[in-house]
Design a protein around this motif. Structure first.
Motif, PDB file in Angstrom:
ATOM      1  N   MET A 191       8.531   2.226   5.583  1.00  0.00           N
ATOM      2  CA  MET A 191       9.349   1.232   4.885  1.00  0.00           C
ATOM      3  C   MET A 191       8.996   1.284   3.395  1.00  0.00           C
ATOM      4  SD  MET A 191      10.107  -2.617   6.201  1.00  0.00           S
ATOM      5  CE  MET A 191       8.518  -3.360   5.892  1.00  0.00           C
ATOM      6  N   ASP A 230      13.690  -0.872   1.267  1.00  0.00           N
ATOM      7  CA  ASP A 230      14.508   0.245   1.775  1.00  0.00           C
ATOM      8  C   ASP A 230      15.835   0.408   1.035  1.00  0.00           C
ATOM      9  OD1 ASP A 230      12.626   1.075   3.568  1.00  0.00           O
ATOM     10  OD2 ASP A 230      13.546   0.150   5.323  1.00  0.00           O
ATOM     11  N   GLN A 287      18.066  -1.589   0.090  1.00  0.00           N
ATOM     12  CA  GLN A 287      19.245  -2.383   0.427  1.00  0.00           C
ATOM     13  C   GLN A 287      18.987  -3.856   0.686  1.00  0.00           C
ATOM     14  OE1 GLN A 287      20.973  -1.018   4.180  1.00  0.00           O
ATOM     15  NE2 GLN A 287      19.073   0.047   4.671  1.00  0.00           N
ATOM     16  N   TYR A 288      17.737  -4.271   0.771  1.00  0.00           N
ATOM     17  CA  TYR A 288      17.428  -5.690   0.996  1.00  0.00           C
ATOM     18  C   TYR A 288      16.727  -6.231  -0.251  1.00  0.00           C
ATOM     19  CZ  TYR A 288      18.147  -4.204   5.846  1.00  0.00           C
ATOM     20  OH  TYR A 288      18.661  -3.667   7.010  1.00  0.00           O
ATOM     21  N   GLN A 338      11.684  -8.789   9.484  1.00  0.00           N
ATOM     22  CA  GLN A 338      13.125  -8.721   9.731  1.00  0.00           C
ATOM     23  C   GLN A 338      13.650  -7.306   9.503  1.00  0.00           C
ATOM     24  OE1 GLN A 338      15.380 -11.525   7.398  1.00  0.00           O
ATOM     25  NE2 GLN A 338      17.349 -10.759   8.103  1.00  0.00           N
ATOM     26  N   VAL A 339      13.220  -6.693   8.400  1.00  0.00           N
ATOM     27  CA  VAL A 339      13.678  -5.335   8.111  1.00  0.00           C
ATOM     28  C   VAL A 339      13.083  -4.349   9.113  1.00  0.00           C
ATOM     29  CG1 VAL A 339      13.684  -3.485   6.406  1.00  0.00           C
ATOM     30  CG2 VAL A 339      14.006  -5.853   5.665  1.00  0.00           C
ATOM     31  N   TRP A 340      11.829  -4.534   9.458  1.00  0.00           N
ATOM     32  CA  TRP A 340      11.184  -3.647  10.429  1.00  0.00           C
ATOM     33  C   TRP A 340      11.911  -3.696  11.778  1.00  0.00           C
ATOM     34  CZ3 TRP A 340       7.333  -0.080   9.973  1.00  0.00           C
ATOM     35  CH2 TRP A 340       6.817   0.440  11.157  1.00  0.00           C
ATOM     36  N   ASP A 341      12.233  -4.895  12.230  1.00  0.00           N
ATOM     37  CA  ASP A 341      12.919  -5.042  13.508  1.00  0.00           C
ATOM     38  C   ASP A 341      14.307  -4.399  13.476  1.00  0.00           C
ATOM     39  OD1 ASP A 341      10.757  -6.407  14.501  1.00  0.00           O
ATOM     40  OD2 ASP A 341      11.635  -8.399  14.229  1.00  0.00           O
ATOM     41  N   ALA A 342      14.963  -4.501  12.314  1.00  0.00           N
ATOM     42  CA  ALA A 342      16.310  -3.931  12.194  1.00  0.00           C
ATOM     43  C   ALA A 342      16.286  -2.415  12.169  1.00  0.00           C
ATOM     44  CB  ALA A 342      16.982  -4.462  10.936  1.00  0.00           C
ATOM     45  N   THR A 343      15.207  -1.844  11.655  1.00  0.00           N
ATOM     46  CA  THR A 343      15.146  -0.389  11.504  1.00  0.00           C
ATOM     47  C   THR A 343      14.295   0.289  12.582  1.00  0.00           C
ATOM     48  OG1 THR A 343      13.305  -0.655   9.933  1.00  0.00           O
ATOM     49  CG2 THR A 343      15.536  -0.479   9.018  1.00  0.00           C
ATOM     50  N   HIS A 344      13.620  -0.518  13.394  1.00  0.00           N
ATOM     51  CA  HIS A 344      12.789   0.036  14.471  1.00  0.00           C
ATOM     52  C   HIS A 344      13.090  -0.712  15.769  1.00  0.00           C
ATOM     53  CE1 HIS A 344      10.635   1.181  10.811  1.00  0.00           C
ATOM     54  NE2 HIS A 344      10.077   2.155  11.511  1.00  0.00           N
ATOM     55  N   PRO A 345      14.292  -0.521  16.330  1.00  0.00           N
ATOM     56  CA  PRO A 345      14.641  -1.231  17.561  1.00  0.00           C
ATOM     57  C   PRO A 345      13.708  -0.831  18.699  1.00  0.00           C
ATOM     58  CG  PRO A 345      16.212   0.512  17.122  1.00  0.00           C
ATOM     59  CD  PRO A 345      15.350   0.407  15.913  1.00  0.00           C
TER      60      PRO A 345
END
Length: 243
Positions: free
Chosen positions: A1, A187, A189-190, A207-214
């Protein structure tokens, strides 16, 4: 990230925001997977580089503040910074000048592999030690402390080798929507404006980690061979569990 943090060296909220960012990365469960990049965003490019003026005077001239307003505007961030371990943290009784050359020094230090160290040292020198960052001699002192080659640093500053890079970084921040500093982007974009507290940054990282690492999808399979149990792991068809 990837985390990009735009700031100016004499912006008190930037120094505090950088400290909070470091703490958030340290506390984040996946902090080892975060790359932090400091970016330059000089806020007063029209300010003279010499002589430096007092912060009190600058607030009066730029914002029309009286003494009481200047006290209120700066003491709050001083108190917050000291509560979070930055002691001392001098804002009102400091001085202001053009920071363009200081940011060029940071770009030079980055090119020599001293990115994080140079930014941390510069914030500490300015807010913690009330040192000048505004001329070549002052920046050469920082260069010495970082172990950089003094003559090479002087040449880079004299040639203004990194002036365009600093200007490009500031322009990029404005293109991303920055209207001030600090300004953080995850990243690419946020965007997160302002010196957010550590818990807020942690929430954004998660939040970003969860969105990019399902998470991986799992199926329910009963009585499957080769599944590990508390006693060890057995290959299908083996009677004994192995490590």
């Amino acid at each position: 990230m990837k985390v990009e943090f735009w700031s100016d060296l004499t912006c008190p909220w930037c120094g505090l925001g950088s400290h909070r960012l470091d703490k958030a990365v340290q506390r984040f469960a996946h902090g080892g997977d975060i790359e932090v990049f400091h970016r330059s965003f000089p806020l007063d490019p029209g300010l003279s580089s010499s002589p430096a003026v007092s912060t009190r005077q600058m607030l009066k001239q730029k914002y029309g503040m009286d003494d009481a307003q200047a006290e209120a505007a700066t003491r709050r961030v001083e108190v917050l910074a000291e509560r979070e371990g930055l002691q001392p943290y001098v804002v009102l009784d400091n001085k202001k000048a053009n920071t363009q050359l200081a940011h060029e020094f940071l770009a030079h230090a980055t090119a020599r592999g001293m990115h994080r160290q140079a930014w941390q040292l510069s914030f500490r020198a300015y807010f913690g030690e009330v040192r000048s960052l505004f001329d070549v001699d002052a920046l050469l002192e920082l260069s010495d402390e970082l172990g950089l080659d003094r003559d090479e640093t002087r040449q880079a500053l004299t040639d203004r080798r990194f002036r365009q890079q600093v200007q490009d970084e500031a322009r990029r921040a404005r293109e991303l929507g920055a209207r001030g500093a600090p300004f953080l982007v995850i990243d690419g974009q946020y965007a997160i404006p302002g010196a957010q507290d550590t818990d807020t940054l942690l929430g954004a990282f998660q939040q970003v980690w969860d969105a990019t690492h399902p998470p991986l999808a799992h199926t329910s399979v009963e009585d499957a061979d080769g599944i590990c149990c508390p006693d060890g792991c057995a290959l299908p068809g083996d009677d004994a569990a192995g490590g």
